[in-house]
Design an enzyme around this catalytic site. Structure first.
Site, PDB file in Angstrom:
ATOM      1  N   GLU A 113       0.825  -1.228   0.000  1.00 52.25           N
ATOM      2  CA  GLU A 113       0.000   0.000   0.000  1.00 52.25           C
ATOM      3  C   GLU A 113       0.852   1.269   0.000  1.00 52.25           C
ATOM      4  O   GLU A 113       0.483   2.273   0.599  1.00 52.25           O
ATOM      5  CB  GLU A 113      -0.957   0.019   1.201  1.00 52.25           C
TER       6      GLU A 113
HETATM    7  C1  LIG Z   1       2.505  -9.788   0.311  1.00 56.28           C
HETATM    8  C2  LIG Z   1       2.364  -8.674  -0.669  1.00 56.28           C
HETATM    9  C3  LIG Z   1       1.106  -8.314  -1.114  1.00 56.28           C
HETATM   10  C4  LIG Z   1       0.962  -7.296  -2.057  1.00 56.28           C
HETATM   11  N1  LIG Z   1      -0.286  -6.988  -2.549  1.00 56.28           N
HETATM   12  C5  LIG Z   1      -0.382  -6.161  -3.625  1.00 56.28           C
HETATM   13  C6  LIG Z   1      -1.637  -5.994  -4.313  1.00 56.28           C
HETATM   14  O1  LIG Z   1      -2.659  -6.563  -3.936  1.00 56.28           O
HETATM   15  N2  LIG Z   1      -1.648  -5.209  -5.410  1.00 56.28           N
HETATM   16  C7  LIG Z   1      -0.537  -4.570  -5.883  1.00 56.28           C
HETATM   17  O2  LIG Z   1      -0.634  -3.889  -6.888  1.00 56.28           O
HETATM   18  N3  LIG Z   1       0.645  -4.691  -5.246  1.00 56.28           N
HETATM   19  C8  LIG Z   1       0.756  -5.469  -4.138  1.00 56.28           C
HETATM   20  N4  LIG Z   1       1.956  -5.633  -3.498  1.00 56.28           N
HETATM   21  C9  LIG Z   1       3.111  -4.868  -3.973  1.00 56.28           C
HETATM   22  C10 LIG Z   1       3.502  -3.756  -3.035  1.00 56.28           C
HETATM   23  O3  LIG Z   1       2.550  -2.744  -3.040  1.00 56.28           O
HETATM   24  C11 LIG Z   1       4.902  -3.283  -3.436  1.00 56.28           C
HETATM   25  O4  LIG Z   1       5.797  -4.306  -3.036  1.00 56.28           O
HETATM   26  C12 LIG Z   1       5.269  -1.949  -2.812  1.00 56.28           C
HETATM   27  O5  LIG Z   1       4.507  -0.922  -3.386  1.00 56.28           O
HETATM   28  C13 LIG Z   1       6.748  -1.603  -2.983  1.00 56.28           C
HETATM   29  O6  LIG Z   1       7.185  -1.785  -4.296  1.00 56.28           O
HETATM   30  P1  LIG Z   1       8.510  -2.634  -4.569  1.00 56.28           P
HETATM   31  O7  LIG Z   1       8.353  -3.941  -3.866  1.00 56.28           O
HETATM   32  O8  LIG Z   1       8.739  -2.682  -6.018  1.00 56.28           O
HETATM   33  O9  LIG Z   1       9.665  -1.852  -3.847  1.00 56.28           O
HETATM   34  P2  LIG Z   1      10.503  -0.615  -4.456  1.00 56.28           P
HETATM   35  O10 LIG Z   1       9.576   0.370  -5.053  1.00 56.28           O
HETATM   36  O11 LIG Z   1      11.593  -1.144  -5.292  1.00 56.28           O
HETATM   37  O12 LIG Z   1      11.101   0.019  -3.126  1.00 56.28           O
HETATM   38  C14 LIG Z   1      12.234  -0.520  -2.448  1.00 56.28           C
HETATM   39  C15 LIG Z   1      12.664   0.473  -1.363  1.00 56.28           C
HETATM   40  O13 LIG Z   1      13.049   1.713  -1.952  1.00 56.28           O
HETATM   41  C16 LIG Z   1      12.293   2.792  -1.411  1.00 56.28           C
HETATM   42  N5  LIG Z   1      11.947   3.729  -2.489  1.00 56.28           N
HETATM   43  C17 LIG Z   1      11.441   3.448  -3.708  1.00 56.28           C
HETATM   44  N6  LIG Z   1      11.211   4.583  -4.396  1.00 56.28           N
HETATM   45  C18 LIG Z   1      11.576   5.600  -3.605  1.00 56.28           C
HETATM   46  C19 LIG Z   1      11.558   7.021  -3.726  1.00 56.28           C
HETATM   47  N7  LIG Z   1      11.078   7.633  -4.810  1.00 56.28           N
HETATM   48  N8  LIG Z   1      12.005   7.758  -2.679  1.00 56.28           N
HETATM   49  C20 LIG Z   1      12.456   7.161  -1.556  1.00 56.28           C
HETATM   50  N9  LIG Z   1      12.480   5.840  -1.386  1.00 56.28           N
HETATM   51  C21 LIG Z   1      12.046   5.056  -2.387  1.00 56.28           C
HETATM   52  C22 LIG Z   1      11.043   2.164  -0.816  1.00 56.28           C
HETATM   53  O14 LIG Z   1      10.529   2.933   0.244  1.00 56.28           O
HETATM   54  C23 LIG Z   1      11.553   0.797  -0.372  1.00 56.28           C
HETATM   55  O15 LIG Z   1      12.085   0.893   0.920  1.00 56.28           O
HETATM   56  C24 LIG Z   1       2.109  -6.613  -2.522  1.00 56.28           C
HETATM   57  C25 LIG Z   1       3.379  -6.968  -2.058  1.00 56.28           C
HETATM   58  C26 LIG Z   1       3.512  -7.997  -1.167  1.00 56.28           C
HETATM   59  C27 LIG Z   1       4.896  -8.389  -0.740  1.00 56.28           C
END
Ligand SMILES: Cc1cc2nc3c(=O)[nH]c(=O)nc-3n(C[C@H](O)[C@H](O)[C@H](O)COP(=O)(O)OP(=O)(O)OC[C@H]3O[C@@H](n4cnc5c(N)ncnc54)[C@H](O)[C@@H]3O)c2cc1C
Length: 582
Positions: free
Chosen positions: A431
C-alpha cells in the site's frame, strides 16, 4: 479462547477521539444508535473470536496452493468466508443503495480491527473488496455499478488491486500493462502483474480485478495511466483471459494468496476517464492505507494478548519483594511489565489515530456544510499516511516485543507469537512503502500551497494537553504540550527548507514519526479526559482506568522523545551515495 476482542476499549476510543458519541446524538452517524453499536460490536467480536481466530494458526501452517492455474485457500476457508459474507459483514460502511449497511467508516474500522486481530490473512481480502466497491461507486459508469456493486457489497464476489509489475513498484509511472480500445466499447488488457493479493482463490466464483494499464497513445509516466475493471467471469458467464501463473512463498500472511497475474487480451471496462486512472485508484488506496495502518493496530492487540497470557503463567527468577519459595511469574518482573505496558499503550495509540482519521473521512462526506467537509477532507488526507506508516511500524515493534516476552518460546513457531511478527512485517511495505508515505505527507500534504492543516493540528494537540492538565492529568498534559510544540517547530523547519529537496526528503521519515507521536499522545490524552469525566460521573469500568493508564504511560515513556525527534530531524544530514558506497 485465543483472542478476546477488546470491545470496551474500541468503543471508548470510537466515542471519544472518534467523535461517535456526539455524532450518534446529533443524528450524523447514518441512523446508528448506541444500542445498534453495541449489537454490531458484540456480534463482530463473536465471529472474530469463535470463527476466525481458531483458523489463524492453521491457515498459516497450511498456506495456499496453486495447481493447474487454480488457487486453493486453506481447508475450510471457503465455508468460513461464505458464513462471514452471509452475515452482511462486508457492507458495514458501504452504501445502502447497493445492499450495504451505510454506517460510518468508523464502525467499519472497528469491525475490521477485530477480523484482522483474529485472522489477518483472512481479513485482507475484504479490505480490497471494500476499497474496490468505493472506487467503482465513486468513478464507475452506471452500467458498471449495476453490474458489479451488488455482488461486491454483499461479498458474494471479491476484488483485487492490480498495480505492481516487476519494474514498477513504488514508481507506477513505469508500468507497462497495455490497454487497446476494442470495437465493442470494451478494452483488451495485456500484460503481467505481480504480488496481487487474492488475485485467485476458491472463496467466490467471481473476482473483479481493478487494473492499471496504459493506452497506446497515453502520455508517459503517471499521467498516462488508466483504470480498468477486468472480471474473471464475463457478463455472459464465460471465463475472461486472466490467469494466475504463480504464487509467492513469503515471510507471513501465508493464507493470503499473493499471485502473479497474466492478462492475455482480457476484456476490461474503463473506470473513470482515460489517463486519469491513478486518481480513481487513489479512492481505493486511501481506504486501503487506513486499513493497512489498522492491521498494525490489530496485530499488535493480538500479540499483546498472547504475551500477557504467557507472562501470567511462565515462572522464572524472583521478582523484587516476592514471598515464598516459588519462582515468580514473568509479569511480576518490572522489566516484563514495562514491556507489556508499552505494547498496550502503543496499541491504544494506534487505534486512536485510526479512529481520528476515520472520523475525518466520515465528516468529509456528512459534514454539515461545504467548509466542514473540505476541512475534514484535508485532515483525512493528512492523517492517512500517518496512520498507514506510524501504525504499521508500531505493529512490527509491538509484535517484536511480544516475541521478547516469550523468550525462546517466542522465536519458535509453537506459541504463535512468531506468526504475528511475520504477518505484521508486510504492513510497512505494501500500500505504498512507509518511506513513500512520509514523502507524501511532507511534499503533498504539509507543504501543499496555502495549507495550514499541520499547524492547526499541532495547535489542537497542544490544547488537548492543556485540557488534560485542567482535568487533573498533569503527567499526561505536560509531555503532550511539549510534543505538540516539537511538531510545530519541525513543521516550521520544513517550511524554511522548502526549496532544499535533499534535506526535505531526508527528513520526511523522522517528521512522520514525530507527527504520529505527537498526534497519538494528544489523542490518548483526549481519551483519558473522556474516561476521567465518566469516572467523575460514577462509572467504574476497568476500561476507563486502563485508558488513563495508557495515556500516562505513553506520555511519560514515548511522547517525551518528541523534542529529540525534532532535533534529530533538524540536524540530520543524509550521507551521499559515495560516502555509503565507499
Ligand atoms: C505480500 C504482498 C502483497 C501485495 N499486494 C499487492 C496488491 O494486492 N496489489 C498490488 O498492486 N501490489 C501489491 N503488493 C506490492 C507492493 O505494493 C509493493 O511491493 C510496494 O509498493 C513496494 O514496491 P517494490 O516492492 O517494487 O519496492 P521498491 O519500489 O523497489 O522500493 C524498495 C525500497 O526503496 C524505497 N523507495 C522506492 N522509491 C523511492 C523514492 N522515490 N524515494 C524514496 N524511497 C524510495 C522504498 O521505500 C523501499 O524501501 C504486494 C506486495 C507484497 C509483498
Amino acid at each position: 479462547m485465543t483472542y478476546r476482542a477488546p470491545v470496551d476499549a474500541i468503543r471508548l476510543s470510537l466515542e471519544t477521539v472518534g467523535g461517535l458519541a456526539r455524532d450518534m446524538a446529533d443524528g450524523r452517524a447514518g441512523g446508528l444508535t448506541p444500542d445498534d453499536l453495541t449489537g454490531i460490536l458484540c456480534e463482530a467480536a463473536r465471529f472474530a473470536e469463535e470463527r476466525l481466530a481458531p483458523q489463524n494458526q492453521r491457515g498459516d501452517r497450511q498456506g495456499c496452493r496453486l495447481a493447474d492455474g487454480v488457487v486453493s485457500t486453506p481447508d475450510g476457508w471457503p465455508g468460513l468466508y461464505r458464513a462471514w459474507a452471509a452475515a452482511g459483514w462486508n457492507g458495514v460502511d458501504l452504501p445502502t443503495l447497493w445492499g450495504g449497511m451505510g454506517l460510518p467508516a468508523r464502525v467499519a474500522v472497528a469491525t475490521m480491527e477485530m477480523w484482522t486481530s483474529a485472522n489477518m490473512a483472512f481479513a485482507l481480502g475484504p479490505v480490497l473488496t471494500q476499497g474496490a466497491a468505493d472506487a467503482i461507486e465513486r468513478h464507475g459508469s452506471e452500467l458498471l455499478k449495476l453490474r458489479y456493486l451488488p455482488g461486491l457489497v454483499s461479498g458474494d464476489w471479491t476484488a483485487t488491486m492490480n498495480l505492481t509489475e516487476p519494474q514498477a513498484g513504488s514508481d507506477l509511472g513505469m508500468l507497462r500493462t497495455r490497454a487497446e480500445r476494442g470495437p465493442d466499447g470494451a478494452y483488451r488488457i495485456s500484460g503481467g502483474k505481480i504480488f496481487i493479493t487474492y488475485g485467485a482463490h476458491d472463496l467466490t466464483e467471481q473476482i473483479v480485478h481493478l487494473v492499471l494499464a496504459r493506452l497506446p497513445d497515453a502520455p508517459p509516466g503517471t499521467k498516462g495511466i488508466s483504470l480498468f475493471l477486468v472480471p474473471k467471469l464475463l457478463p455472459d458467464g464465460s471465463l475472461n483471459t486472466v490467469r494466475c501463473n504463480g504464487l509467492e512463498h513469503k515471510l507471513g500472511i501465508h493464507a493470503s494468496p499473493t499471485c502473479s497475474m497474466n492478462f492475455d487480451g482480457a476484456a476490461g471496462w474503463l473506470v473513470g476517464e482515460e489517463n486519469r486512472g491513478l486518481a480513481c485508484m487513489f479512492t481505493m488506496m486511501n481506504k486501503a492505507r487506513l486499513f493497512t495502518g489498522l492491521q498494525g493496530v490489530a496485530i499488535a492487540e493480538r500479540a499483546f494478548q498472547r504475551a500477557l497470557e504467557f507472562a501470567r503463567t511462565r515462572r522464572q527468577g524472583r521478582a523484587p519483594g516476592s514471598a515464598g519459595q516459588e519462582p515468580s511469574v514473568l509479569i511480576e518482573h518490572p522489566d516484563v511489565r514495562r514491556n507489556l505496558a508499552a505494547m498496550r499503550a502503543l496499541t491504544a495509540a494506534g487505534r486512536a489515530l485510526a479512529h481520528a482519521a476515520a472520523r475525518a473521512m466520515d465528516l468529509a462526506h456528512v459534514g454539515t456544510d461545504a467548509a466542514e467537509r473540505s476541512d475534514a477532507d484535508e485532515r483525512a488526507a493528512m492523517l492517512t499516511p500517518i496512520v498507514k506508516a506510524w501504525c504499521s511500524d508500531m505493529g512490527c515493534d509491538v509484535t517484536s516485543i511480544g516475541i521478547q516476552i516469550h523468550g525462546g518460546m517466542g522465536y519458535v513457531e509453537e506459541t504463535g507469537a512468531a506468526q504475528h511478527f511475520r504477518d505484521a512485517r508486510i504492513t510497512p511495505i505494501y500500500e505504498g512503502t512507509n518511506g513513500i508515505q512520509a514523502i507524501d505527507l511532507v511534499t503533498r500534504k504539509v507543504l501543499r500551497p496555502n495549507s495550514v492543516v499541520a499547524e492547526t493540528l499541532a495547535a489542537e494537540y497542544a490544547q488537548a494537553g492543556a485540557a488534560a492538565e485542567v482535568a487533573g492529568l498533569a503527567e499526561v498534559g505536560a509531555p503532550v504540550i511539549d510534543a505538540a510544540r516539537a511538531l510545530a517547530d519541525a513543521t516550521a523547519w520544513l517550511r524554511r527548507n522548502v526549496n532544499d529537496h535533499e534535506r526535505l526528503l531526508g527528513a520526511a521519515t523522522p517528521y512522520l514519526k514525530l507527527f504520529g507521536l505527537a498526534a497519538a499522545a494528544a489523542l490518548l490524552a483526549e481519551t483519558a479526559v473522556g474516561a476521567r469525566r465518566r469516572q467523575d460521573l460514577g462509572a467504574g469500568d476497568p476500561v476507563l482506568r486502563r485508558a488513563i493508564g495508557d495515556a500516562a504511560f505513553f506520555a511519560r515513556t514515548f511522547a517525551v522523545a518528541a523534542p529529540s525527534l525534532a532535533a534529530m530531524l533538524r540536524g540530520s544530514v543524509v550521507p551521499g551515495v559515495e560516502d555509503l558506497a565507499a
